[in-house]
Every structure is written in structure tokens, then in C-alpha cells.
Design a protein around this motif. Structure first.
Motif, mmCIF file in Angstrom:
data_model
loop_
_atom_site.group_PDB
_atom_site.id
_atom_site.type_symbol
_atom_site.label_atom_id
_atom_site.label_comp_id
_atom_site.label_asym_id
_atom_site.label_seq_id
_atom_site.Cartn_x
_atom_site.Cartn_y
_atom_site.Cartn_z
ATOM 1 N N THR A 60 -21.095 -6.301 2.315
ATOM 2 C CA THR A 60 -21.022 -6.832 3.683
ATOM 3 C C THR A 60 -22.143 -7.828 3.947
ATOM 4 O O THR A 60 -21.903 -8.959 4.408
ATOM 5 N N GLY A 179 -25.100 -0.569 3.051
ATOM 6 C CA GLY A 179 -23.724 -0.543 3.519
ATOM 7 C C GLY A 179 -23.478 0.623 4.444
ATOM 8 O O GLY A 179 -24.076 1.694 4.291
ATOM 9 N N SER A 229 -25.610 -3.154 8.201
ATOM 10 C CA SER A 229 -24.260 -3.554 7.799
ATOM 11 C C SER A 229 -23.235 -3.386 8.915
ATOM 12 O O SER A 229 -22.302 -4.183 9.035
ATOM 13 N N ARG A 233 -20.774 -6.309 10.092
ATOM 14 C CA ARG A 233 -19.321 -6.114 10.052
ATOM 15 C C ARG A 233 -18.682 -6.503 11.380
ATOM 16 O O ARG A 233 -17.571 -7.054 11.399
#
Length: 261
Positions: A60, A179, A229, A233
């Protein structure tokens, strides 16, 4: 950063720390999103410096950094982002691999970061044993030094890193790349407890937090909950920049509620 952690400890809560790369998806939107994070409840923001070989970053953040670099982002622009975001009123630190700092010039980087209003630097691939030049430059320009520790760190390494760090110590809660995850790491409480044995400096826990429930869980034993992350996102999945900024703000609000309840 000392004043921030004194305040949050006095309030009996953990600090909320948010991360986004500078220049993603473009400079203007990155400033807007980082500012929205502060407005949504982040006490401290980490501004990532896009790098072409991000060995510790998951897919990501890698995707976001690649987008920023493809759009022509340069190291010097990071200081403009820091300056604009710092105006929102929260402490701002830069998170970067060491190579860009060395290429830019260590003292020059420190001077420009301090001039822009930055509070310090997080260096995931720089260990205290090899940080003599950064130690000197950071002290000269009044910047904090945040180093990382992992569940695999020995007690001796934890103690040495804690002694060298200022601002806070970054405890990576999982082994591997960054992540968002469905569950927080079971290794995190033990790692924080080990750090408590050797230091009273603030400890932030990151790598994997993606929602308010996870933030609340970590806030029970850490001084700071770090989220990266999941914010990235929100921008990646948004249909347009404005929607992405608003989504980032909403996530910050959810995480803040988790931290303080």
C-alpha cells in the motif's frame, strides 16, 4: 514532542499518530489530507519521504510512494509539505530511509527540516550505532530522533536504542513489512513491557492498526498508536482527491474515538 506526551499522559490517554507520504497523490492533496488527519484528531503526524527502494514498506505505501515519485516529487518539496502541515498546530515529523538524507546532506537536511517547523525524524533503517552524524546534526538543530525496535530486538539493543532516542520510541508490533491487518500483533504488549523495563520514554506502537477497535486495544498499553497504511488506503480507494481527504478525516475521527474511550 515532549510537551505532547506530557499532555496526553496527563489526560490519561495515548496519542494518535498518523502517517501519509508527502506528494501523494500530489503535493496539494497530501497537504490537505495530512491537515485533515490533524483536524480529525491526530496528535502528531508522520510525513513519509517517498523513496525508490522502500524495503520495509508494504504494497500500500509502496504504491503511494511510486505514484508520488512518478509525478516528479523531490526531496526538497518535503520541507514545503512540513511547513504547510505544521501550520495546522500539531507536531510534524518526517519518516524516511537514510539514503535520501545522506544524499541531501545530513546537516542541510536537519537545518531545512527545523526551519520548516519539523519536530524530528523517524529513521527505520538507521540504528543508533551508526547514527553519529545524525546525532550531531539533530542536536544542533533541536530535532528529535525516533528509532525503531522490533520483537526480535535483544534487551541490550532495546536499552541502547531507548538511550539514544528522543521524542518517542517506535515499537514495530509485527515482524515484516508495513500494512493494515485484521488483528493487532500479540507480540506488541510484550515488546512494550520489555521497553518499560529500560526506559520511561514514550513508546509508540505501529504496523497494522486499521480501525478504532484496534486503536483502543493498543492505547491500553502504549503511549502512542501509530496508523499508516489504513490512511494511505483511504486515498488510494477514493474516487477523487476531495473524497479521499474527507475519508482520511473520518478515519482519524474513528481512531481518535478508539484512543480516548
Amino acid at each position: 514532542m515532549d510537551a505532547l506526551f506530557e499532555r496526553t499522559r496527563a489526560e490519561g490517554r495515548a496519542a494518535l499518530v498518523g502517517y501519509l507520504p508527502a506528494g501523494f497523490p500530489d503535493v496539494e492533496t497530501s497537504v490537505a489530507a495530512l491537515t485533515a488527519m490533524i483536524e480529525g484528531g491526530c496528535d502528531l503526524v508522520e510525513i513519509g519521504l517517498p523513496y525508490s527502494d522502500p524495503v520495509m514498506d508494504g504494497p500500500t505505501i509502496q504504491e503511494a510512494a511510486e505514484t508520488a515519485l512518478a509525478n516528479g516529487f523531490r526531496t526538497s518539496q518535503a520541507f514545503d509539505v512540513v511547513r504547510d502541515v505544521a501550520a495546522a498546530g500539531a507536531p510534524v515529523v518526517v519518516m524516511t530511509y537514510w539514503n535520501p538524507v545522506e544524499r541531501y546532506g545530513v546537516d542541510r537536511f536537519a537545518a531545512d527540516l527545523a526551519e520548516a517547523g519539523g519536530a524530528g525524524l523517524i529513521t527505520p533503517d538507521l540504528i543508533p550505532d551508526e547514527a553519529e552524524e545524525w546525532e550531531e546534526a539533530s542536536r544542533a538543530h533541536g530535532l528529535d530522533r525516533t528509532y525503531l525496535v522490533a520483537p526480535s530486538s535483544t534487551d541490550r539493543r532495546l536499552s541502547m536504542t531507548a538511550d539514544a532516542a528522543s521524542g518517542f520510541i517506535y515499537a514495530t508490533a509485527v515482524m515484516g513489512v508495513t500494512g493494515a491487518r485484521q488483528e493487532t500483533s500479540s507480540l506488541a504488549p510484550e515488546l512494550v513491557a520489555r521497553l518499560r523495563e529500560v526506559t520511561d520514554k514514550p513508546v509508540g506502537v505501529g504496523l497494522g492498526v486499521s480501525n478504532g477497535a484496534q486503536a483502543h486495544e493498543i492505547a491500553q498499553y502504549a503511549d502512542a498508536v501509530i496508523v499508516g497504511s489504513a490512511f494511505v488506503r483511504r486515498l488510494l480507494d477514493a474516487p477523487d482527491p476531495a473524497s479521499g481527504v474527507e475519508s482520511v478525516r473520518e478515519l482519524a475521527q474513528e481512531l481518535r474515538e478508539g484512543v480516548v474511550r
